[in-house]
Every structure is written in C-alpha cells, then in structure tokens.
Design a protein around this motif. Sequence first.
Motif, PDB file in Angstrom:
ATOM      1  N   PHE A 152       0.811  -1.221   0.000  1.00  0.00           N
ATOM      2  CA  PHE A 152       0.000   0.000   0.000  1.00  0.00           C
ATOM      3  C   PHE A 152       0.845   1.272   0.000  1.00  0.00           C
ATOM      4  O   PHE A 152       0.289   2.372  -0.023  1.00  0.00           O
ATOM      5  N   ASP A 153       2.160   1.131   0.014  1.00  0.00           N
ATOM      6  CA  ASP A 153       3.047   2.300   0.068  1.00  0.00           C
ATOM      7  C   ASP A 153       3.528   2.655  -1.336  1.00  0.00           C
ATOM      8  O   ASP A 153       4.606   2.247  -1.767  1.00  0.00           O
ATOM      9  N   THR A 154       2.731   3.437  -2.038  1.00  0.00           N
ATOM     10  CA  THR A 154       3.086   3.797  -3.413  1.00  0.00           C
ATOM     11  C   THR A 154       4.115   4.919  -3.477  1.00  0.00           C
ATOM     12  O   THR A 154       4.662   5.186  -4.547  1.00  0.00           O
ATOM     13  N   ASP A 178      -2.914  -2.083   6.999  1.00  0.00           N
ATOM     14  CA  ASP A 178      -3.068  -0.925   7.878  1.00  0.00           C
ATOM     15  C   ASP A 178      -2.577  -1.216   9.297  1.00  0.00           C
ATOM     16  O   ASP A 178      -2.827  -0.441  10.205  1.00  0.00           O
ATOM     17  N   ARG A 197     -12.476   1.145   8.141  1.00  0.00           N
ATOM     18  CA  ARG A 197     -11.008   1.228   8.111  1.00  0.00           C
ATOM     19  C   ARG A 197     -10.447   0.484   6.900  1.00  0.00           C
ATOM     20  O   ARG A 197      -9.513   0.958   6.249  1.00  0.00           O
ATOM     21  N   ALA A 200     -11.125   2.532   3.836  1.00  0.00           N
ATOM     22  CA  ALA A 200     -10.276   3.727   3.848  1.00  0.00           C
ATOM     23  C   ALA A 200      -8.860   3.393   3.388  1.00  0.00           C
ATOM     24  O   ALA A 200      -8.216   4.181   2.681  1.00  0.00           O
ATOM     25  N   LYS A 201      -8.389   2.212   3.778  1.00  0.00           N
ATOM     26  CA  LYS A 201      -7.052   1.810   3.336  1.00  0.00           C
ATOM     27  C   LYS A 201      -7.036   1.556   1.833  1.00  0.00           C
ATOM     28  O   LYS A 201      -6.078   1.944   1.137  1.00  0.00           O
ATOM     29  N   ASP A 203      -8.878   3.054  -0.263  1.00  0.00           N
ATOM     30  CA  ASP A 203      -8.952   4.378  -0.878  1.00  0.00           C
ATOM     31  C   ASP A 203      -7.567   4.946  -1.180  1.00  0.00           C
ATOM     32  O   ASP A 203      -7.392   5.693  -2.153  1.00  0.00           O
ATOM     33  N   THR A 204      -6.581   4.601  -0.333  1.00  0.00           N
ATOM     34  CA  THR A 204      -5.247   5.191  -0.484  1.00  0.00           C
ATOM     35  C   THR A 204      -4.550   4.748  -1.764  1.00  0.00           C
ATOM     36  O   THR A 204      -3.606   5.405  -2.215  1.00  0.00           O
ATOM     37  N   ILE A 205      -4.994   3.619  -2.360  1.00  0.00           N
ATOM     38  CA  ILE A 205      -4.366   3.156  -3.609  1.00  0.00           C
ATOM     39  C   ILE A 205      -5.386   2.973  -4.732  1.00  0.00           C
ATOM     40  O   ILE A 205      -5.046   2.435  -5.794  1.00  0.00           O
ATOM     41  N   LYS A 206      -6.604   3.440  -4.535  1.00  0.00           N
ATOM     42  CA  LYS A 206      -7.664   3.168  -5.498  1.00  0.00           C
ATOM     43  C   LYS A 206      -7.289   3.588  -6.915  1.00  0.00           C
ATOM     44  O   LYS A 206      -7.566   2.879  -7.896  1.00  0.00           O
ATOM     45  N   ASP A 208      -4.467   3.577  -8.255  1.00  0.00           N
ATOM     46  CA  ASP A 208      -3.335   2.804  -8.781  1.00  0.00           C
ATOM     47  C   ASP A 208      -3.667   1.325  -8.967  1.00  0.00           C
ATOM     48  O   ASP A 208      -2.783   0.529  -9.279  1.00  0.00           O
TER      49      ASP A 208
END
Length: 357
Positions: A152-154, A178, A197, A200-201, A203-206, A208
Amino acid sequence: MKKILALTTALCAFGAAAQAEVIVMSWGGAYGAAQTEAHLKPFTAATGIPTTMVDSDNPATPIKAMVEAGNVTVDVASLEYADAIRLCDEGLLEPISIDDLPAGSDGVAASEDFIPGAVTECAVSTDIWSNIFAYDSSKFTGEVPTTVADFFDTAKFPGKRGLKKGAKAVLEFALMGDGVPASEVYATLSTPEGLDRAFAKLDTIKGDIVWWEAGAQPPQLLADGEVVMTTAYNGRIFAAAVGEGKPFQIVWDGQIYENEMYAIPKGAPHLADAMEFIKFSTSTEGLAASATQISYGPARKSSMLNEIIYKDGKTVMAPHLPTAPENMTNALESSFEFWVDKDSELNERFNAWLASN
C-alpha cells in the motif's frame, strides 16, 4: 425375440455406461493443469473412466445455477471453502462421508489422517492454497517489498497494483496493510469501524489499482508490466517463477490461506463415478501428486510425510508451500463462517465503493 431385445438393451446400457465421462469444473490456468496431471489423467489410467476438465472463473456460480435449474452437466467441482459450506447448507451439493474416503498410505483412517476441517459434510480438501502478493524483481534495483504494508506504500514503491475484484481476501488484506495483526482481522472486520477502516485503506491506492478476476491474470499483469506488484494465488506465481523462469518473488507476510475442496453438485449425472474420482484424488498419493504440480499444500498428514519434488525433478516443494513454518509468521486463515454470513452484504458494499469516485 424377447431375449434378443433384452440382450440388445443390456448391451446399449453397457455401451452408454462405458462412454460415461466424469466432468470436473475447476479454475483453469496452472491450477486446472495441475489437477489434470495429478488427478484426471491418473484416474482415467487406473479406472478406464474418461474425465474432462472445464474451466470457470469461480465454479460456485455456474454450479449453483445448474442445480437450481435442474440441468446439471458437471460431476465434480473445485470450490473455495466458504462456497462449499454455503452451497451444502443450501442443499446444492451431494453429502460425502469421511468414512467412505480411503485410509492413508500408512493405514491411518481418513478421519485421523486429514487435517482438522479438511473434510466437511459435502466436500473434501484437495489442497491448502493462499492469497499472497508478489512483485517483479526486475522492476526494483534497491529496496524491495517485504511486508503487506509495502503493498500500500506507493510513495516508497511507485507503480500500479493488481488486486482481486471482490471483497473476500481484499478487505482482510487491507486491514493487515493498515497494521491489524492477523489474529485480530476478523474481530476488527466484524465492526462498522473496522469495515470503514478497510475501505479507507483501499482508498489510499484506489487510483493505482488494476483489477483482476481470474487466477491466470496476475502473473500476466506482472509479465506485461501493467503492475509492479499484485495479489495472486501463490501457486500461479510459483508456476510462473519456477516453471517459466519469470523474475517474480512471493511475499508471504499477510498471506490468507484456506482449503480448496472437491464437491459433487446435487444431481450430478455420474454420481458413483464422481465419488470414485474424489476418493482417488484425495488419497495420500493423489494429494501428494497434486503438490508435485503446483505449490499448494496437501491436506493429509500421510501426504506430507513424503518429500515432494516439483515436476522439474529438482525443486523441493516444502519451502514453497503456504503451510511451511517460515511462511506462516503473519498468516491469516480465511474464515468460512465470516464469509458464509457476510459474502452478499460485503460484496454489495464493495461494488458500491468500486462505482464511487
């Protein structure tokens, strides 16, 4: 004349029986090929009963439709654990007694030889497989991903991500990404806050994400350079890396594992032959043979006593199996109870999330 007619009828019936064909529905790709080599071909060689493999992105869906329509053309289906439980509860599968399954090669009864939970009221485990994530090592020159959080760390690892298009295993994966420990995932996901939650996690890469639906797609996405890392079934990545020499590396942190099951749809046209196929395929030898074709673990203790070598004749399979101790450090067993209860509800929310901006 009556005797001649009776003989002719009997011969026709015998001819029809001799032509009976066991149809097995599975997932295609490397997995279907592994089952064909380990189960279908040896079963036909041993019994003379023809077998044919047909593919589906998820056999549970067509099996349910066939049984409910009263038009069943498949004898055996390869099902995910939660689907096997759900379809059995709905009366759509034939019952299977553990007492009818063969003892292990060491003489231990099936009830003692199968690992706990591997045989249910209507299904028998063929292997233990895992949802993992993998990356193309040729795309990284320095630090490489080692944890589910890295997926998840783009910012740290730029590039597109492949992710299965569905709620199951994706929501659990997001929570582990997360920081939720595997042991707390389902307790967290069972709460409104935990579900929020997970989304939401995601969402952080949606923006990509490249979505996949069939098991053969993730290795192809990596090979084509459409993604730098992707979730996948571990055996598909193993087959591409070891069998085809692709530069793919599995990350076991955050793996989600479960049993895959053979089951017989209610109303299967060749019930007796289907049961013989399952007995043959889930014997000690049948399960060990499967693990020589693809890196999924056997569900019988007697199968695991054998040193299993990949079909290349040199690769020892034990380190590549989901159940290898070193691969289980932060592993999650998929909860069939959770998904039997929540599948429709969570996929409805997942699809709504997909459609939102």
